[in-house]
Scaffold this motif. Structure first.
Motif: not given
Length: 219
Positions: A17-18, A21-22, A25, A204-205, A208-209, A212
């Motif tokens: 999942t991460q 995102f990476i 982004k 999860i959020a 991710t934060e 980030n």
């Protein structure tokens, strides 16, 4: 600035999942050893052919071949602004080889992100899956229960089973093996001041934060 990253975490920590995102982004390629092996074998590259020989015999591909395949992948043009490595290195020898490879290519790691999750939580996550015997629909004791307990949402069946590799004792054993492999790597990257540990027990959020924030501070 390039973003050369390694993502670490035990099975069930949420790396997939991460990684999505990476990659999205930062627009860098996700390099997982499984994928590059498959691509090298499918493309019949000399190293792919060599790796296939070991795989056909049911043997592990030697480090020398694995490292060459990783080096070949890191030379490709899409890594000029960075990359996200996943599933490599698996041990200290591979980590030292990766240092040499990235040194030569001038693509040294900028950060190692380790998603840290309590092993008991991982056992719950990984051993919670069960399957309808009749239609194969999958459920999870924590995250995806049938709407009516004991009844499959899809076919109405009442008989469920668990795959042997999802059973708690199998999962625990798999985690022990991975912890043993990961611990020296974590120490290695800590000494190089590259390690950033993220609490993977959160939503999860939030994970991710946190990732980030780390990556934003690298720039």
């Amino acid at each position: 600035m390039s973003m050369n990253l390694l993502l670490m975490g035990l099975p069930g920590a949420g790396k997939g999942t991460q990684a999505e995102f990476i990659v999205e982004k930062y627009q860098i390629p996700h390099i997982s050893t499984g994928d590059i092996f498959r691509a090298a074998i499918k493309g019949k590259t000399p190293l792919g052919i060599e790796a296939q020989k070991y795989i056909d015999k049911g043997e592990l591909v030697p480090d020398e071949v694995t490292c060459k395949i990783v080096a070949e992948r890191l030379k490709q043009n899409d890594t000029k602004n960075g990359y996200l490595l996943d599933g490599f290195p698996r041990d200290l020898d591979q980590a030292k080889s990766l240092e040499e490879i990235t040194d030569k290519l001038d693509k040294k790691l900028d950060a190692v992100i380790n998603i840290d999750v309590d092993p008991d939580t991982l056992v719950q996550r990984l051993s919670g899956r069960f399957i309808c015997k009749n239609c194969g629909a999958t459920y999870h004791k924590l995250y995806k229960k049938p709407k009516v307990e004991g009844t499959c949402d899809v076919c109405g069946g009442h008989v469920f089973y668990q795959r042997s590799d999802d059973k708690p004792e199998t999962v625990e054993n798999r985690l022990k093996v991975n912890i043993k492999m990961n611990t020296p790597l974590i120490d290695f990257y800590k000494k190089l001041n590259l390690l950033h540990t993220v609490n993977g027990n959160q939503d999860i959020a939030n994970v991710t934060e946190d990732i980030n924030k780390i990556l934003t501070n690298l720039n």
